[in-house]
Motif scaffolding. Structure first.
Motif, short mmCIF file in Angstrom:
data_model
loop_
_atom_site.label_atom_id
_atom_site.label_comp_id
_atom_site.label_asym_id
_atom_site.label_seq_id
_atom_site.Cartn_x
_atom_site.Cartn_y
_atom_site.Cartn_z
N PHE A 1 38.49 35.14 42.20
CA PHE A 1 39.00 35.57 40.91
C PHE A 1 37.88 36.03 39.98
N ILE A 2 36.76 35.36 40.06
CA ILE A 2 35.62 35.79 39.23
C ILE A 2 35.19 37.20 39.63
N ASP A 3 35.11 37.45 40.93
CA ASP A 3 34.74 38.79 41.39
C ASP A 3 35.76 39.82 40.92
N THR A 4 37.06 39.45 40.96
CA THR A 4 38.10 40.38 40.52
C THR A 4 37.98 40.67 39.03
N LYS B 1 38.62 44.01 35.14
CA LYS B 1 37.72 43.82 34.00
C LYS B 1 38.36 44.24 32.69
N ASP B 2 39.12 45.34 32.72
CA ASP B 2 39.73 45.86 31.50
C ASP B 2 41.25 45.70 31.48
N ASP B 3 41.76 44.76 32.30
CA ASP B 3 43.21 44.53 32.38
C ASP B 3 43.53 43.19 31.72
N ARG C 1 43.76 39.54 33.57
CA ARG C 1 42.74 38.56 33.18
C ARG C 1 43.40 37.24 32.75
N GLU C 2 44.48 37.35 31.97
CA GLU C 2 45.17 36.15 31.52
C GLU C 2 45.76 35.37 32.68
N ARG C 3 46.34 36.08 33.63
CA ARG C 3 46.95 35.40 34.79
C ARG C 3 45.88 34.75 35.66
N PHE C 4 44.80 35.48 35.91
CA PHE C 4 43.74 34.94 36.76
C PHE C 4 43.04 33.75 36.10
N LEU C 5 42.86 33.80 34.79
CA LEU C 5 42.23 32.68 34.10
C LEU C 5 43.10 31.43 34.18
#
Length: 432
Positions: free
Chosen positions: A219-222, A228-230, A234-238
């Motif tokens: 997820f960090i790599d994604t 990066k600009d989504d 970003r919210e879902r992955f965090l």
């Protein structure tokens, strides 16, 4: 080495004997003087009688009694003295002092607890049945040289012990010297537990942490690349990363708790605690989870205190695991019952049983024998989705082992499961 025997009548100075016999001699002299003055006895005969009385009072007379002499010898045997017994009793480790033939002369309380069959004036090898101990003891007696042995004691829990047999020169009652055998037992269990804990921690941590670490890394790599600009991605992955980090933290916490319990598994708690407030505290703390899962928790507890010898923090962890598991995996039943009863165990002693019953899907019979194994899961996906680490019931089992209790598991598919923690009842009901 010369032995200083207690003072006897033979060894008392003449001045002491004269002082102790003064009253007798004065009384005899007065009596004889009165008899002579009355003419009943001549002065010569009175003098002879006085000499006989004086001889009886001053000369040490002692009849020889062989049995009494042997008793006196045993009584003044230096090895059997109270001073030697006090030294052995004051040793922190289990210690036993044996004579040249292997009979027990002295033992301390720790040795009596370790080997209850030990008796004074009896052969130690009949009470210590471990082959390693018997071999080392026989070699030490035959050679009068130090011996060392390591063995595993399985009762009541596994303990690694190191036996050291040291010949000790001691004086005899007749001024000579002999050798006794001092047996000391050193508990190696903490060191072995630490070694096992290190190995198990590395193996278990590397196995269980690999998946969340791989997920976090991915997820960090994604987030650093495509997302990066989504903002939505970003919210879902965090959120997923937070869940994985929480899972790792809980896994490490369970591993450390399990290691601590295993490290002290051979030391039984001796503090009296009341089970009722502990169970109520856990039930109240899990009330938010019960409301979230729409499960009603019923507690059937007695009014009077129920005391056991236990560790409060470990008991909190034990009941938290049992009730939380019932709320998570038996939520479909709609209710969980926590009850406490006092019954007679199979050996006739009183036993306290705390039962946690759910009315969920139950557990298939083939899984029951392995439920307390580390990282064993009936349904891996469901367990991980519920935040489980696979260590809860293993931790429960080890806590019960330390408290000299046992865990009973009963389940019928589609009729729920019952987990029963059994504790031996405390001998006293007084809170320390």
């Amino acid at each position: 080495m010369a032995i200083d025997a207690p003072s006897s009548p033979n060894a008392q100075p003449w001045s002491d004997r004269l002082r102790h016999s003064t009253i007798i001699l004065i009384a005899a002299a007065l009596a004889l003087s009165v008899v002579v003055s009355l003419g009943e006895l001549s002065a010569l005969h009175a003098a002879l009688v006085f000499l006989c009385v004086a001889a009886a009072a001053l000369i040490p007379w002692r009849l020889h009694d062989p049995a009494a002499s042997r008793d006196d010898v045993r009584r003044i045997n230096p090895v059997e003295s109270a001073a030697v017994a006090a030294v052995v009793a004051g040793m922190p480790d289990p210690a036993v002092l044996l004579d040249r033939a292997g009979r027990v002369i002295h033992l301390n309380a720790a040795a009596a607890q370790l080997a209850p069959a030990l008796r004074r004036n009896e052969l130690a090898q009949f009470a210590l049945r471990s082959p390693e101990i018997i071999t080392a003891l026989r070699e030490a007696i035959a050679t009068t040289e130090p011996r060392r042995a390591t063995y595993l004691d399985h009762v009541p829990v596994d303990r690694w012990l190191e036996l050291m047999i040291t010949p000790v020169p001691v004086p005899t009652s007749f001024g000579g010297a002999d050798k006794c055998m001092l047996m000391t037992f050193h508990d190696q269990t903490p060191l072995r537990r630490v070694e096992e804990m290190r190995a198990d921690f590395v193996a278990n941590a590397s196995h269980e942490l690999r998946t969340p670490l791989a997920a976090l890394s991915g997820f960090i790599d994604t987030l650093q690349g495509q997302a990066k600009d989504d903002p939505k991605a970003r919210e879902r992955f965090l959120g997923i990363m937070h869940n994985q980090a929480t899972r790792m933290a809980r896994l490490i916490d369970d591993l450390l708790s399990l290691s601590r319990v295993e490290l002290s598994a051979h030391v039984r708690p001796d503090t009296l605690v009341d089970l009722l407030p502990i169970i109520r505290q856990v039930a109240d703390g899990l009330e938010p989870l019960a409301r979230e899962r729409q499960v009603e928790v019923e507690t059937h507890l007695p009014d009077a205190p129920v005391m056991i010898a236990g560790d409060r923090e470990e008991l909190l962890r034990l009941f938290e695991n049992l009730i939380e598991n019932a709320l998570k995996y038996g939520a479909s039943g709609g209710r969980v019952i926590v009850s406490l009863t006092q019954t007679a165990a199979t050996d006739g002693t009183q036993e306290i049983r705390v039962m946690v019953r759910d009315f969920g899907p139950g557990i298939a019979p083939e899984h029951l024998p392995r439920l307390t194994e580390r990282f064993y899961r009936v349904d891996v996906g469901d367990s991980r989705s519920q935040g489980g680490t696979g260590l809860g019931l293993s931790l429960v089992k080890h806590i019960l082992n330390r408290h000299r209790g046992r865990l009973l598991i009963e389940s019928v598919p589609r009729q729920g499961a019952t987990f029963t923690a059994c504790f031996p009842q405390a001998k006293t009901q007084a809170v320390p």
